[in-house]
Design an enzyme around this catalytic site. Structure first.
Site, PDB file in Angstrom:
ATOM      1  N   ASP A   1       5.379  60.220  19.533  1.00 62.87           N
ATOM      2  CA  ASP A   1       5.783  61.641  19.541  1.00 62.87           C
ATOM      3  C   ASP A   1       4.629  62.513  20.024  1.00 62.87           C
ATOM      4  O   ASP A   1       4.810  63.434  20.826  1.00 62.87           O
ATOM      5  CB  ASP A   1       6.292  62.076  18.156  1.00 62.87           C
TER       6      ASP A   1
ATOM      7  N   TYR B   1      15.869  46.928  23.079  1.00 65.81           N
ATOM      8  CA  TYR B   1      16.830  46.666  24.151  1.00 65.81           C
ATOM      9  C   TYR B   1      17.483  45.294  24.012  1.00 65.81           C
ATOM     10  O   TYR B   1      18.593  45.082  24.477  1.00 65.81           O
ATOM     11  CB  TYR B   1      16.143  46.745  25.529  1.00 65.81           C
TER      12      TYR B   1
ATOM     13  N   ASP C   1      10.764  53.940  28.209  1.00 60.94           N
ATOM     14  CA  ASP C   1      11.915  54.530  28.891  1.00 60.94           C
ATOM     15  C   ASP C   1      11.840  56.055  28.798  1.00 60.94           C
ATOM     16  O   ASP C   1      11.963  56.767  29.793  1.00 60.94           O
ATOM     17  CB  ASP C   1      13.200  53.996  28.248  1.00 60.94           C
TER      18      ASP C   1
ATOM     19  N   LYS D   1       4.632  53.733  17.170  1.00 62.54           N
ATOM     20  CA  LYS D   1       4.793  54.532  15.957  1.00 62.54           C
ATOM     21  C   LYS D   1       4.334  53.679  14.784  1.00 62.54           C
ATOM     22  O   LYS D   1       5.136  53.290  13.922  1.00 62.54           O
ATOM     23  CB  LYS D   1       6.261  54.962  15.793  1.00 62.54           C
TER      24      LYS D   1
ATOM     25  N   ASP E   1      10.403  58.953  31.903  1.00 65.33           N
ATOM     26  CA  ASP E   1      11.202  60.065  32.444  1.00 65.33           C
ATOM     27  C   ASP E   1      10.438  61.374  32.322  1.00 65.33           C
ATOM     28  O   ASP E   1      10.449  62.211  33.228  1.00 65.33           O
ATOM     29  CB  ASP E   1      12.536  60.207  31.685  1.00 65.33           C
TER      30      ASP E   1
HETATM   31  C1  IPM Z   1      15.536  52.937  33.294  1.00 69.51           C
HETATM   32  C2  IPM Z   1      16.977  53.230  32.954  1.00 69.51           C
HETATM   33  C3  IPM Z   1      17.574  51.972  32.322  1.00 69.51           C
HETATM   34  C4  IPM Z   1      16.859  51.722  31.020  1.00 69.51           C
HETATM   35  C5  IPM Z   1      19.092  52.007  32.135  1.00 69.51           C
HETATM   36  C6  IPM Z   1      19.830  52.284  33.439  1.00 69.51           C
HETATM   37  C7  IPM Z   1      19.610  50.741  31.511  1.00 69.51           C
HETATM   38  O1  IPM Z   1      17.055  54.340  32.136  1.00 69.51           O
HETATM   39  O2  IPM Z   1      15.285  51.997  34.066  1.00 69.51           O
HETATM   40  O3  IPM Z   1      14.664  53.659  32.810  1.00 69.51           O
HETATM   41  O4  IPM Z   1      17.203  52.316  29.982  1.00 69.51           O
HETATM   42  O5  IPM Z   1      15.923  50.921  31.026  1.00 69.51           O
HETATM   43 MG    MG Z   2      15.209  55.368  31.856  1.00 61.46          MG
END
Ligand code: IPM
Ligand code: MG
Length: 370
Positions: free
Chosen positions: A227, A143, A251, A194, A255
């Site tokens: 993975d 990042y 990240d 990884k 999710d």
């Molecule tokens: C998160 C989001 C952010 C990230 C974006 C909005 C920059 O996906 O907080 O998980 O990638 O960190």
């Molecule tokens: Mg995210």
């Protein structure tokens, strides 16, 4: 007599402002009914700041964020600002807050509420009782690594570059956060990278192991490739207690873990910096979900992830565990009573609006505190 706690509220874009409106009602409730009192200020971030102030985060708002006890953020981004150059996109506001506040540890719990176990896309018995925590490194890795950019080579070919980079202190400090959290939970940490293809992954694995061996022998540590971790999350999620991983893998995996719980609209997060000499940590709290532009402004969004983020704020920044418990119990009661926003509604449940959910939470808080 508790002194006023300074909070900066940044509602952001899309559904951010409407979910934050409900959370502010709860903050007012705590201000009036409990020992804590708040000094609230509100600012702009993301697209809202671009429209009104020309940048995704002004220096003034940044300075405010540095000075308060905690920041509570809604969400940033949306199609309206998609065409802007990278450096001016709404997301840069959020990334600037994370980087300048040095919020290196991002805590993302994935918790299945009993009343919602059948809302998961996985079979109910795989997720019932799930309670795991992803600790995502938040200020390093790909990042922020340099070199980065898009360049044009002499022959006209274009090349995009990002750099995955970690130093040993960056790995050690986030590993410590994960081990400390595990000590308060089931005492298991799974470190994810990884190492089979990346040198930064090899370093990650070695450093996490060394921190463990030096100071956390009471914690059970395992290592997993990212993975495989993605696969294990949907195969047998309850095997995990605390996962610690880098910025990009965190990240993605958070999710995935969020979806196991049935709704992204339910999940809070905390981003913490290092403690200063007085033990104070800079901190920012935000829901895991995004701005959901498709339902913004329709009074349909689920305010519970932002509300539960405020509960984390009470717990981690203000050391008010009892008050945080109160919110979590109110959420459980409202769900058990069958009220659901559209994202988690199931046959037989009662669908409520964003503000209807706010009303129900306040009603439960009144009952719990009576
Ligand atoms: C998160 C989001 C952010 C990230 C974006 C909005 C920059 O996906 O907080 O998980 O990638 O960190
Ligand atoms: Mg995210």
């Amino acid at each position: 007599m508790t002194s006023n706690k300074k909070l900066l509220i940044l509602p952001g874009d899309g559904i951010g402002p409407e979910v934050m409106r409900q959370v502010r009602r709860v903050i007012d409730w705590f201000d009036q009914r409990r020992a804590v009192s708040f000094d609230l200020s509100e600012g702009l971030v993301g697209g809202a700041a671009i429209d009104a102030q020309g940048v995704p985060l002004t220096d003034e708002t940044m300075a405010q964020a540095m000075a308060v006890d905690a920041v509570l953020l809604g969400a940033v981004g949306g199609p309206k600002w998609d065409a802007l150059p990278f450096e001016r996109k709404p997301e840069r506001g959020l990334l600037r807050l994370r980087k300048e506040m040095d919020l290196f540890a991002n805590l993302r719990p994935a918790l299945v509420f009993d009343a919602l176990a059948d809302a998961s896309s996985l079979k109910t018995d795989l997720v019932r009782g799930l309670d795991m925590m992803i600790v995502r490194e938040l200020t390093g890795g790909v990042y922020f690594g340099s070199p980065r950019g898009i360049e044009t080579l002499p022959d006209g070919t274009r090349r995009g570059i990002n750099t995955q980079v970690y130093t040993s202190p960056e790995i050690q400090r986030v590993a410590r956060v994960a081990f400390d959290l595990a000590r308060l939970r089931r005492k298991q940490v799974c470190s994810v990278e990884k190492a089979n293809v990346m040198e930064s992954g090899i370093l990650w694995r070695e450093e996490v192991q060394a921190v463990h061996d030096a100071d956390y022998a009471d914690i059970q540590l395992s290592h997993m490739y990212a993975d495989n971790c993605a696969m294990q999350l949907v195969r047998q999620p309850k095997q995990f207690d605390v996962i610690v991983t880098d910025n990009l893998f965190g990240d993605l995996l958070s999710d995935c873990a969020a979806m196991l719980t049935g709704s992204l609209g339910m999940l809070p997060s905390a981003s913490l910096g290092a403690a200063d000499a007085s033990g104070r940590r800079r901190a920012l709290y935000e829901p895991v979900h995004g701005t959901a532009p498709d339902i913004a402004g329709k009074d349909m969004a689920n305010p519970l992830a932002t509300l539960l983020s405020f509960a984390m704020l009470l717990r981690y920044s203000l050391n008010l565990g009892d008050d945080a418990d109160l919110i979590e119990r109110a959420v459980q009661k409202v769900l058990a009573g069958g009220l659901r926003t559209a994202d988690i509604v199931t046959p037989g449940a009662t669908k409520v609006s964003t503000s209807g959910m706010g009303d129900a939470i306040l009603g439960e808080l009144d009952k719990l505190a009576a």
